[in-house]
Design a protein around this motif. Structure first.
Motif, PDB file in Angstrom:
ATOM      1  N   ARG A 112      -6.338   8.870 -53.498  1.00 34.86           N
ATOM      2  CA  ARG A 112      -6.920   9.501 -52.311  1.00 34.86           C
ATOM      3  C   ARG A 112      -7.952   8.577 -51.667  1.00 34.86           C
ATOM      4  N   THR A 113      -8.752   7.902 -52.482  1.00 36.39           N
ATOM      5  CA  THR A 113      -9.743   6.952 -51.956  1.00 36.39           C
ATOM      6  C   THR A 113      -9.044   5.763 -51.308  1.00 36.39           C
ATOM      7  N   ARG A 114      -7.979   5.277 -51.951  1.00 37.16           N
ATOM      8  CA  ARG A 114      -7.195   4.202 -51.339  1.00 37.16           C
ATOM      9  C   ARG A 114      -6.709   4.603 -49.960  1.00 37.16           C
ATOM     10  N   ARG A 115      -6.152   5.817 -49.856  1.00 36.04           N
ATOM     11  CA  ARG A 115      -5.631   6.263 -48.567  1.00 36.04           C
ATOM     12  C   ARG A 115      -6.745   6.398 -47.535  1.00 36.04           C
ATOM     13  N   MET A 116      -7.909   6.847 -47.953  1.00 39.20           N
ATOM     14  CA  MET A 116      -9.048   6.959 -47.035  1.00 39.20           C
ATOM     15  C   MET A 116      -9.423   5.602 -46.442  1.00 39.20           C
ATOM     16  N   LEU A 117      -9.334   4.542 -47.244  1.00 40.54           N
ATOM     17  CA  LEU A 117      -9.766   3.215 -46.795  1.00 40.54           C
ATOM     18  C   LEU A 117      -8.676   2.431 -46.077  1.00 40.54           C
ATOM     19  N   VAL A 118      -7.414   2.775 -46.347  1.00 33.07           N
ATOM     20  CA  VAL A 118      -6.300   2.046 -45.748  1.00 33.07           C
ATOM     21  C   VAL A 118      -5.794   2.735 -44.486  1.00 33.07           C
ATOM     22  N   GLN A 119      -5.692   4.048 -44.532  1.00 30.17           N
ATOM     23  CA  GLN A 119      -5.032   4.772 -43.445  1.00 30.17           C
ATOM     24  C   GLN A 119      -5.948   4.946 -42.234  1.00 30.17           C
ATOM     25  N   GLU A 120      -5.305   5.246 -41.104  1.00 29.25           N
ATOM     26  CA  GLU A 120      -6.057   5.619 -39.912  1.00 29.25           C
ATOM     27  C   GLU A 120      -6.789   6.930 -40.171  1.00 29.25           C
ATOM     28  N   PRO A 121      -7.951   7.164 -39.580  1.00 26.38           N
ATOM     29  CA  PRO A 121      -8.603   6.369 -38.535  1.00 26.38           C
ATOM     30  C   PRO A 121      -9.573   5.300 -39.056  1.00 26.38           C
ATOM     31  N   ARG A 122      -9.667   5.108 -40.391  1.00 31.52           N
ATOM     32  CA  ARG A 122     -10.594   4.107 -40.928  1.00 31.52           C
ATOM     33  C   ARG A 122      -9.918   2.772 -41.172  1.00 31.52           C
ATOM     34  N   GLY A 123      -8.611   2.778 -41.247  1.00 28.17           N
ATOM     35  CA  GLY A 123      -7.862   1.553 -41.484  1.00 28.17           C
ATOM     36  C   GLY A 123      -6.645   1.491 -40.584  1.00 28.17           C
ATOM     37  N   HIS A 124      -5.586   0.883 -41.081  1.00 29.60           N
ATOM     38  CA  HIS A 124      -4.336   0.759 -40.313  1.00 29.60           C
ATOM     39  C   HIS A 124      -3.223   0.400 -41.278  1.00 29.60           C
ATOM     40  N   ALA A 125      -1.999   0.419 -40.807  1.00 30.69           N
ATOM     41  CA  ALA A 125      -0.837   0.270 -41.679  1.00 30.69           C
ATOM     42  C   ALA A 125      -0.786  -1.069 -42.400  1.00 30.69           C
ATOM     43  N   ASP A 126      -1.476  -2.076 -41.894  1.00 28.04           N
ATOM     44  CA  ASP A 126      -1.445  -3.395 -42.498  1.00 28.04           C
ATOM     45  C   ASP A 126      -2.752  -3.752 -43.206  1.00 28.04           C
ATOM     46  N   MET A 127      -3.569  -2.746 -43.521  1.00 30.47           N
ATOM     47  CA  MET A 127      -4.821  -2.989 -44.231  1.00 30.47           C
ATOM     48  C   MET A 127      -4.551  -3.279 -45.707  1.00 30.47           C
ATOM     49  N   TYR A 128      -5.412  -4.105 -46.271  1.00 31.79           N
ATOM     50  CA  TYR A 128      -5.330  -4.462 -47.689  1.00 31.79           C
ATOM     51  C   TYR A 128      -6.739  -4.416 -48.251  1.00 31.79           C
ATOM     52  N   GLY A 129      -6.890  -4.152 -49.550  1.00 30.10           N
ATOM     53  CA  GLY A 129      -8.229  -4.090 -50.106  1.00 30.10           C
ATOM     54  C   GLY A 129      -8.232  -4.113 -51.612  1.00 30.10           C
ATOM     55  N   CYS A 130      -9.414  -3.835 -52.193  1.00 27.65           N
ATOM     56  CA  CYS A 130      -9.520  -3.884 -53.647  1.00 27.65           C
ATOM     57  C   CYS A 130     -10.648  -3.015 -54.170  1.00 27.65           C
ATOM     58  N   PHE A 131     -10.492  -2.588 -55.418  1.00 20.39           N
ATOM     59  CA  PHE A 131     -11.548  -2.000 -56.217  1.00 20.39           C
ATOM     60  C   PHE A 131     -11.953  -3.023 -57.275  1.00 20.39           C
TER      61      PHE A 131
ATOM     62  N   PRO B 208     -16.338  16.881 -45.663  1.00 16.36           N
ATOM     63  CA  PRO B 208     -15.469  17.899 -46.275  1.00 16.36           C
ATOM     64  C   PRO B 208     -14.752  18.775 -45.267  1.00 16.36           C
ATOM     65  N   THR B 209     -15.264  18.841 -44.026  1.00 16.59           N
ATOM     66  CA  THR B 209     -14.617  19.673 -43.001  1.00 16.59           C
ATOM     67  C   THR B 209     -13.667  18.882 -42.112  1.00 16.59           C
ATOM     68  N   ASP B 210     -13.506  17.594 -42.399  1.00 17.26           N
ATOM     69  CA  ASP B 210     -12.607  16.765 -41.577  1.00 17.26           C
ATOM     70  C   ASP B 210     -11.172  17.242 -41.773  1.00 17.26           C
ATOM     71  N   PRO B 211     -10.499  17.765 -40.737  1.00 22.91           N
ATOM     72  CA  PRO B 211      -9.153  18.322 -40.918  1.00 22.91           C
ATOM     73  C   PRO B 211      -8.102  17.268 -41.247  1.00 22.91           C
ATOM     74  N   LEU B 212      -8.391  15.988 -40.986  1.00 24.55           N
ATOM     75  CA  LEU B 212      -7.424  14.937 -41.268  1.00 24.55           C
ATOM     76  C   LEU B 212      -7.571  14.378 -42.679  1.00 24.55           C
ATOM     77  N   GLY B 213      -8.582  14.829 -43.399  1.00 26.25           N
ATOM     78  CA  GLY B 213      -8.753  14.377 -44.777  1.00 26.25           C
ATOM     79  C   GLY B 213      -8.799  12.857 -44.885  1.00 26.25           C
ATOM     80  N   PRO B 214      -8.098  12.283 -45.857  1.00 24.92           N
ATOM     81  CA  PRO B 214      -8.139  10.825 -46.012  1.00 24.92           C
ATOM     82  C   PRO B 214      -7.369  10.058 -44.950  1.00 24.92           C
ATOM     83  N   GLY B 215      -6.733  10.751 -44.027  1.00 25.31           N
ATOM     84  CA  GLY B 215      -6.131  10.048 -42.901  1.00 25.31           C
ATOM     85  C   GLY B 215      -4.621  10.111 -42.846  1.00 25.31           C
ATOM     86  N   PHE B 216      -4.031   9.203 -42.076  1.00 22.54           N
ATOM     87  CA  PHE B 216      -2.614   9.239 -41.787  1.00 22.54           C
ATOM     88  C   PHE B 216      -2.158   7.843 -41.391  1.00 22.54           C
ATOM     89  N   LEU B 217      -0.858   7.639 -41.380  1.00 25.44           N
ATOM     90  CA  LEU B 217      -0.246   6.417 -40.855  1.00 25.44           C
ATOM     91  C   LEU B 217       0.829   6.809 -39.854  1.00 25.44           C
TER      92      LEU B 217
END
Length: 324
Positions: A49-68, A313-322
């Motif tokens: 879920r955290t990965r999706r939050m950081l990669v997906q829109e609106p905080r990221g994009h389909a070609d985002m990459y990252g690490c823990f 917690p009230t964000d209806p899009l949650g961790p985001g979307f692609l």
């Protein structure tokens, strides 16, 4: 002022040869595990879920990459890392290794004396332990070279969706073939579509497994080649803007197997945006009886931003979307 229960994660972002890399610096506890593959499995279950939050829109994009960041396996390494992308967690990432080491030195996480012109940094990743060497000028890291795990060709001339591909390993498995169209931005959609088809067909067949480690398996990406240029289509149709670090090692193994590159030879590997990695074969070896090579890959990374991401917690899009 944020709402009670709002998640907060801080990152530092770099690009390596044009490819983004988002390093999580706070807000996530290091994944546990006795091996890097075990840490990766834990992250797949608990940090997706955290990965999706950081990669997906609106905080990221389909070609985002990252690490823990993780703890190292023992005192022999300086950094531990798990890589993530739009579809999950990868076993290797060359451009990410270059960016991570650059950040660790430039941020002071790893100390280096003033006036020092080179630093050795050892990194634990799911595919193995990597030794890296950074070039330093003042407070800047000008390039990082990493010595990859042994790379090898698993299968040659495999028929799939009307073409033949070679399958090679460079920390992850890649299908490698001449590009069906010219490698340029105008043809990108066609290259992505073809890459998705090849990957899906090969993984549906199964049987692509590292001979020494069953946790390293399946096609991660498809590398389309055109002379010294390539484009890697990996994960869920993600496009590498860099020449792809682990993919460069896989291609070096293939070029060695075909006799096009010998020990000590250099490949100036170009990407779809004309950025470059320098790849070199430094040793001939074997993996479970398969001819293999040890490779060095070098490139440079640059700071692009520092961020604090929130998820209310009230964000209806949650961790985001692609959208793709």
């Amino acid at each position: 002022m944020s709402q009670p229960g709002t998640e907060s994660i801080r990152t530092v972002d770099y690009h390596t040869a044009g490819e983004p890399f988002r390093i999580v610096t706070s807000g996530v506890s290091p994944p546990p595990g006795e091996t890097m593959l075990a840490k990766r499995a834990w992250a797949e279950e608990h940090l997706d879920r955290t990965r999706r939050m950081l990669v997906q829109e609106p905080r990221g994009h389909a070609d985002m990459y990252g690490c823990f960041l993780t703890a190292t396996l023992d005192a022999g390494a300086d950094l531990g890392v798990l890589f993530f992308h739009n579809a999950g967690f990868s076993t290797a990432c060359g451009h990410g290794t270059i960016a991570l080491v650059t950040w660790a030195l430039e941020s002071g996480r790893i100390f280096w004396p003033e006036g020092c012109s080179a630093a050795k940094v050892v990194v634990d990743v799911p595919s193995g332990r990597l030794v890296t060497w950074a070039r330093l000028e003042g407070g800047d890291v000008t390039s990082v070279r990493f010595r990859n795990v042994p790379s090898f060709v698993l299968q040659r001339s495999v028929p799939v969706v009307g073409m033949e591909v070679d399958i090679a390993y460079g920390g992850a498995f890649y299908a490698i073939a001449p590009a069906p169209v010219a490698i340029n931005i105008q043809n990108l959609d066609r290259l992505v579509t073809a890459g998705r088809e090849v990957k899906a067909a090969l993984n549906a067949r199964g049987g692509i497994v590292h001979p020494l480690e069953p946790g390293l398996r399946d096609i991660y990406g498809v590398i389309w080649t055109q002379a010294d240029r390539n484009v890697a289509v990996f994960a869920n149709g993600e496009v590498d803007r860099s020449p792809c670090g682990s993919g460069t090692s896989a291609r070096l193994a293939l070029l060695h197997a075909t006799g096009e590159l010998a020990l000590g030879d250099v490949l100036q590997h170009r990407s779809i945006v004309d950025s470059e990695f320098t790849g070199r074969i430094v040793e001939e070896t074997d993996v479970a009886g398969l001819p293999a090579v040890v490779t060095d890959v070098e490139g440079s990374a640059h700071l692009t931003g520092r961020h604090e991401f929130f998820l209310e917690p009230t964000d209806p899009l949650g961790p985001g979307f692609l959208l793709r």
